[in-house]
Design a protein around this motif. Structure first.
Motif, PDB file in Angstrom:
ATOM      1  N   SER A   1      83.706  25.378  71.990  1.00  0.00           N
ATOM      2  CA  SER A   1      83.786  24.674  70.714  1.00  0.00           C
ATOM      3  C   SER A   1      82.390  24.335  70.192  1.00  0.00           C
ATOM      4  O   SER A   1      81.406  24.280  70.951  1.00  0.00           O
ATOM      5  CB  SER A   1      84.597  23.391  70.859  1.00  0.00           C
ATOM      6  OG  SER A   1      83.877  22.428  71.625  1.00  0.00           O
ATOM      7  N   LEU A   2      82.330  24.071  68.905  1.00  0.00           N
ATOM      8  CA  LEU A   2      81.072  23.625  68.324  1.00  0.00           C
ATOM      9  C   LEU A   2      80.669  22.259  68.855  1.00  0.00           C
ATOM     10  O   LEU A   2      79.479  21.955  68.964  1.00  0.00           O
ATOM     11  CB  LEU A   2      81.182  23.598  66.798  1.00  0.00           C
ATOM     12  CG  LEU A   2      81.261  24.960  66.127  1.00  0.00           C
ATOM     13  CD1 LEU A   2      81.491  24.802  64.633  1.00  0.00           C
ATOM     14  CD2 LEU A   2      80.002  25.782  66.388  1.00  0.00           C
ATOM     15  N   ALA A   3      81.638  21.428  69.199  1.00  0.00           N
ATOM     16  CA  ALA A   3      81.313  20.130  69.793  1.00  0.00           C
ATOM     17  C   ALA A   3      80.585  20.311  71.119  1.00  0.00           C
ATOM     18  O   ALA A   3      79.637  19.558  71.427  1.00  0.00           O
ATOM     19  CB  ALA A   3      82.578  19.310  69.992  1.00  0.00           C
ATOM     20  N   GLU A   4      80.992  21.307  71.915  1.00  0.00           N
ATOM     21  CA  GLU A   4      80.283  21.589  73.173  1.00  0.00           C
ATOM     22  C   GLU A   4      78.872  22.097  72.903  1.00  0.00           C
ATOM     23  O   GLU A   4      77.920  21.724  73.594  1.00  0.00           O
ATOM     24  CB  GLU A   4      81.065  22.626  73.979  1.00  0.00           C
ATOM     25  CG  GLU A   4      82.380  22.133  74.537  1.00  0.00           C
ATOM     26  CD  GLU A   4      83.146  23.252  75.217  1.00  0.00           C
ATOM     27  OE1 GLU A   4      83.244  23.220  76.458  1.00  0.00           O
ATOM     28  OE2 GLU A   4      83.630  24.163  74.516  1.00  0.00           O
ATOM     29  N   GLN A   5      78.750  22.970  71.903  1.00  0.00           N
ATOM     30  CA  GLN A   5      77.420  23.483  71.555  1.00  0.00           C
ATOM     31  C   GLN A   5      76.514  22.337  71.122  1.00  0.00           C
ATOM     32  O   GLN A   5      75.333  22.269  71.511  1.00  0.00           O
ATOM     33  CB  GLN A   5      77.542  24.502  70.409  1.00  0.00           C
ATOM     34  CG  GLN A   5      78.431  25.689  70.704  1.00  0.00           C
ATOM     35  CD  GLN A   5      77.666  26.875  71.246  1.00  0.00           C
ATOM     36  OE1 GLN A   5      76.562  26.738  71.758  1.00  0.00           O
ATOM     37  NE2 GLN A   5      78.253  28.050  71.144  1.00  0.00           N
ATOM     38  N   ALA A   6      77.052  21.421  70.309  1.00  0.00           N
ATOM     39  CA  ALA A   6      76.263  20.284  69.849  1.00  0.00           C
ATOM     40  C   ALA A   6      75.898  19.360  71.005  1.00  0.00           C
ATOM     41  O   ALA A   6      74.789  18.805  71.052  1.00  0.00           O
ATOM     42  CB  ALA A   6      77.023  19.514  68.775  1.00  0.00           C
TER      43      ALA A   6
END
Length: 241
Positions: A45-50
């Protein structure tokens, strides 16, 4: 500096060197890419990337940083700004391919679905060819050999693991409008009509942020890193005044 598709720190190697007289520059191979660990095959997810970017800012960057992201890295940067505003001193989002902000009838909103379909039918080579065809200027200059080899090894991770997160991205306009630091949207002078440059104008309009024209193409930091670094230096200097 957050890289886009392929997730490799090498995209910014020369720009980082050029800026090192004035800034401590951190580049990194995003999780699962190139020399990094963490490739599991599970959707990311983008949350993990962030969260990964936030961890680097909390550690080597001392807790707060100016952030530059290109393409998918700009999408991660915008996600970081919305979820973890306390760790940013400023954000430059260069050509985020946020196709979901384009008009509902815009055919370029289908870009991610088209590439995903080609990956499902023909694997990474088919998806990679289509992707490269859509990026202006690719094939007109030479990538560093080691970067190109690593990029080819990252394609299944990109199209199989990261792609859904990028495809579903919609900027959190409320959070970005209220960010307690400067946000700049940007695109290259040669890219104005592309699916990855047009969203930058629309996001800037929606959140009331400035839009800046950088020189060249989507990956000008590879084609002419000195030229790109000079433009980036100018914008960063304004952010730290």
């Amino acid at each position: 500096m957050i890289s886009g598709a392929g997730g490799d720190a090498g995209y910014y190697a020369q720009v980082a060197t050029d800026l090192a007289d004035a800034f401590t520059v951190i580049t990194y191979d995003r999780r699962g890419n190139s020399r990094s660990t963490g490739r599991t095959g599970a959707p990311m997810s983008l949350a993990e990337q962030a969260a990964d970017a936030r961890a680097l800012i909390a550690g080597p960057a001392g807790g707060r940083a100016l952030v530059f992201g290109n393409s998918g890295g700009a999408v991660i940067g915008l996600t970081l700004a919305a979820l973890h505003p306390e760790c940013l001193a400023g954000l430059i989002a260069h050509e985020p391919p946020a196709v979901n902000v384009l008009p509902a009838d815009d055919p370029e909103r289908e870009f991610f679905a088209d590439v995903a379909d080609r990956y499902a039918r023909g694997g990474a080579p088919a998806a990679g060819r289509r992707f490269a065809e859509t990026v202006r200027g690719e094939g007109t200059y030479r990538w560093p050999d080691d970067l190109w080899r690593r990029f080819l090894g990252n394609q299944d991770h990109l199209f199989g693991t990261e792609w859904p997160g990028f495809a579903g991205f919609r900027p959190d306009e409320g959070a970005l409008k209220s960010a307690p630091f400067p946000i700049v949207l940007a695109a290259g002078a040669e890219d104005h009509d592309t699916y990855y440059a047009r969203p930058s104008v629309e996001i800037a309009r929606r959140i009331g942020a400035p839009w800046v024209e950088f020189p060249g193409i989507h990956m000008e930091f590879l084609r002419d890193p000195a030229r790109f670094a000079a433009a980036l230096r100018a914008v960063l200097a304004q952010m730290v005044e």
